[in-house]
Motif scaffolding. Structure first.
Motif, PDB file in Angstrom:
ATOM      1  N   SER A 155      -7.531  -2.452  -3.063  1.00  0.00           N
ATOM      2  CA  SER A 155      -6.828  -2.733  -4.312  1.00  0.00           C
ATOM      3  C   SER A 155      -7.847  -2.963  -5.421  1.00  0.00           C
ATOM      4  CB  SER A 155      -5.941  -3.970  -4.170  1.00  0.00           C
ATOM      5  OG  SER A 155      -5.345  -4.306  -5.403  1.00  0.00           O
ATOM      6  N   GLY A 179       0.781  -1.224   0.000  1.00  0.00           N
ATOM      7  CA  GLY A 179       0.000   0.000   0.000  1.00  0.00           C
ATOM      8  C   GLY A 179       0.811   1.271   0.000  1.00  0.00           C
ATOM      9  N   PHE A 227      -6.929  -0.895   3.387  1.00  0.00           N
ATOM     10  CA  PHE A 227      -6.228  -1.031   2.117  1.00  0.00           C
ATOM     11  C   PHE A 227      -7.204  -1.527   1.062  1.00  0.00           C
ATOM     12  CE2 PHE A 227      -3.821  -3.765  -0.889  1.00  0.00           C
ATOM     13  CZ  PHE A 227      -3.106  -2.750  -1.516  1.00  0.00           C
ATOM     14  N   ARG A 265      -4.608   3.458   0.507  1.00  0.00           N
ATOM     15  CA  ARG A 265      -4.299   3.043   1.868  1.00  0.00           C
ATOM     16  C   ARG A 265      -4.526   4.211   2.814  1.00  0.00           C
ATOM     17  NH1 ARG A 265       0.745  -0.338   4.498  1.00  0.00           N
ATOM     18  NH2 ARG A 265       0.579   0.521   6.609  1.00  0.00           N
ATOM     19  N   THR A 298      -4.817   1.604  -6.097  1.00  0.00           N
ATOM     20  CA  THR A 298      -4.632   1.188  -4.713  1.00  0.00           C
ATOM     21  C   THR A 298      -4.818   2.406  -3.814  1.00  0.00           C
ATOM     22  OG1 THR A 298      -2.228   1.529  -4.810  1.00  0.00           O
ATOM     23  CG2 THR A 298      -3.034  -0.707  -5.226  1.00  0.00           C
ATOM     24  N   THR A 334      -5.664  -0.020   9.666  1.00  0.00           N
ATOM     25  CA  THR A 334      -5.272   0.229   8.283  1.00  0.00           C
ATOM     26  C   THR A 334      -6.388  -0.238   7.361  1.00  0.00           C
ATOM     27  OG1 THR A 334      -2.917  -0.062   8.761  1.00  0.00           O
ATOM     28  CG2 THR A 334      -3.604  -0.303   6.468  1.00  0.00           C
TER      29      THR A 334
END
Length: 635
Positions: A569, A92, A567, A550, A548, A565
């Protein structure tokens, strides 16, 4: 993450999917409201955001000074985010995409700014690592507990480092001893899949010298790495068993000031990994890998304006492949390095760097290669200058290789700092990647007539620093020619320089503090296209996600720290024909820690909280929901 206030990016507009262009950037920019100037580790203010960067220019600069696009992850951030593997550390980051063939210990590939997995130069304490036969660095075996900081430099750096630095450079700097008495550290942890980890170390230092030593161990039962289909895809076998991993690692380093003008450093690291995977009698289903690096460095100051560095190093990448208990193959590679670099302050704000590198690659295998060694000598020069608000970086390098002859590269970057704190930068650079021993000489497959892969990258960037934080936007385009691909030549498949690619990307990053939460967010939009003639022209390059995102959020409540976190994609394709689509996915990780004292902490991390089922390579499974708990003692 530590990020610089500026970087570089591409001069042409990108052909991004319509949904990407419609994405409101306010989601990212809104995170930049109210940064606390005293925030530590993951958010820095204007005065604190200048960690020293040594990779971008092969000489020490602050993040404010460098014209490269750089991310720095330090030890404090690694521990706060409870990163246990290099995948944890790198996943990320701006411009970074990862794929892996299973769980712990499985082969991992990094695609920096959409370039190939072997287009990123990887250094450990300045020593190049990776297999000379395959060209792949062993990300899965690099022990995070031995790391002090990681510097990720995006963009071409062949004009300073030579081969492999098309997408950029990742340098891993190991722990250093700090001034003070002998100090121990210890970490113990356990988690899902019968995973256990333990590491410990000792550190000490005086005004004249320091040393640091560390040991680490990891063992996990793992999970089924591959749902392969015989004669169809993946690992081509159906072995629904758990695939475990064991790692043992150790490191010793030290430094001494022998005189006011002479400093010596030495280091050695070894990491042994044993990985189980799904495979048959030909490919094997277990490997034992040893990664080693050794370095001896002399820093001299002959004159006040002249500093000189002599470095001697070696890296080993040794691999043995088994099917059950039967030995199949051995691939041992060794890289020796001798480097001499001189930094000369020609005037205030102006520095000239002159140097030479010599590298020898050598392999030893059970197979018979037509050639098992090659030498490369590179001569490089760099100028760093400041003219008021204008900064400049110019570099040139000539590499002479015993296999493909000479190859020259160069780069130029300019940055202008406006009075309101904004900084505009632009750069252009060329880079190359030398063919691997497998591509050149593998029995029955290699092509000794291969030429180096070549690239051109243009970049522009805009960044700023304000009382509420920092932000950056970077746009770039990379064109890669002479890409090596397998092609049918007569009745035989051989590697040839036949492919081309065009990669356009946009990276956005910002930090903030909002109601006590420390936030760090970045968004990467990528359009990596195959420009080769034939049926794959215009297709997306394999295993690179188009988007992506993050977001990290952390907050401290007295002795208790909490964080998480997010993340995200986008989709990717598993192969160049773009027939096998790998869907996008979202991962949520949560973490917490409790400080019993300044020296003793309890940490817990839940990874993939939503138990997302996803793949980064077709047929290969990724971890579901996992829990890991650690106890850390660090006076």
């Amino acid at each position: 993450m530590h990020h610089p206030p500026s970087s570089s990016a591409c001069l042409s507009s990108a052909r991004f999917p319509r949904a990407l262009l419609a994405l409101p950037l306010s989601i990212i920019v809104a995170a930049g409201l109210g940064v606390n100037p005293s925030a530590r580790a993951q958010v820095e203010d204007v005065t604190e955001l200048s960690p020293v960067v040594v990779t971008a220019a092969r000489t020490a600069e602050t993040a404010d000074e460098t014209l490269a696009s750089v991310t720095v992850i330090d030890r404090a951030e690694i521990e706060q985010r409870q990163s246990k593997t290099m995948r944890d550390v790198l996943r990320g980051l701006p411009g970074v995409a990862l794929s892996s063939t299973g769980g712990p210990g499985a082969s991992t590939s990094l695609y920096l700014r959409g370039t190939e997995s072997d287009h990123t130069l990887v250094l450990i304490d300045g020593i190049k690592v990776g297999s000379a036969t395959t060209g792949a660095p062993p990300w899965q075996h690099i022990p995070v507990e031995q790391i002090e900081r990681v510097e990720v430099v995006r963009g071409p750096r062949s004009s300073l480092y030579g081969s492999e630095a098309i997408g950029g450079v990742v340098q891993i700097l190991t722990r250093r001893g700090q001034q003070g008495p002998l100090t121990p550290r210890l970490s113990l942890g356990a988690g899902t899949h019968n995973t256990i980890r333990a590491s410990g170390g000792l550190s000490a230092g005086t005004e004249r010298g320091w040393f640091d030593a560390g040991l680490g161990f990891e063992q996990t039962q793992g999970f089924n790495a591959c749902d392969g289909e015989p004669f169809v895809g993946g690992c081509f076998v159906d072995q629904p068993d758990d695939d475990g991993y064991t790692n043992k690692n150790g490191r010793l380093s030290g430094g001494w000031d022998l005189a006011d003008w002479l400093e010596v450093e030495a280091s050695f690291m070894r990491s042994e990994g044993e990985t189980e995977y799904d495979g048959g009698a030909f490919a094997g289903n277990r490997d034992k890998t040893a990664l080693q690096t050794a370095r001896l460095r002399f820093d001299l100051q002959p004159l006040a304006i002249w500093s000189s560095r002599i470095e001697i190093g070696r890296s080993w990448d040794d691999s043995k492949i088994y099917h059950e208990d039967d030995f199949l193959d051995r691939f041992d590679t060794r890289r020796d390095l001798l480097s001499w670099q001189n930094d000369i302050a020609v005037a205030p704000g102006h520095q000239l760097t002159l140097g030479v590198d010599h590298q020898r690659d050598q392999i030893s295998t059970t197979l018979i290669y037509n050639d098992d060694a090659r030498d490369n000598t590179g001569y490089f020069a760099q100028y760093l200058g400041r003219f008021g608000a204008l900064d400049a970086q110019l570099s040139l390098r000539q590499d002479d290789n015993s296999q493909f002859g000479g190859h020259g590269t160069g780069s130029a970057a300019l940055g202008y700092r406006f009075g309101n704190g904004l900084r505009l930068s632009a750069s252009y650079g060329t880079a190359f990647k030398a063919p691997t021993f497998n591509e050149l000489y593998f029995p029955g497959f290699g092509n000794p007539d291969l030429k180096p892969e070549q690239s051109r990258t243009a970049e522009v960037g805009l960044a700023g620093g304000h009382p509420w934080g920092r932000w950056a936007a970077n746009l770039y385009q990379t064109d890669v020619d002479e890409l090596i691909a397998t092609n049918l030549v007569g009745t035989q498949y051989l590697p040839e320089n036949i492919d081309e690619s065009r990669i356009r990307g946009l990276e956005l990053w910002t930090t903030a503090e909002l109601s006590g939460w420390l936030l760090d967010a970045n968004l990467t939009l990528l359009d990596p296209r195959n420009e080769s003639e034939g049926p794959n022209n215009g297709n997306l390059l394999a295993r690179r996600p188009e988007q992506t995102f993050r977001l990290d959020a952390d907050r401290q409540f007295g002795r208790i720290g909490v964080g998480g976190t997010l993340f995200v994609s986008g989709r990717r394709f598993d192969e160049s024909a773009n027939r096998v689509r790998l869907d996008g996915y979202t991962l949520v990780d949560l973490r917490a820690d409790y400080a019993f004292s300044d020296a003793l902490r309890l940490q817990a991390r839940v990874e993939n909280l939503l138990d997302e089922d996803y793949e980064t390579a077709a047929y290969y499974n990724q971890p579901g929901r996992t829990l890991f708990v650690s106890l850390l003692y660090q006076p």
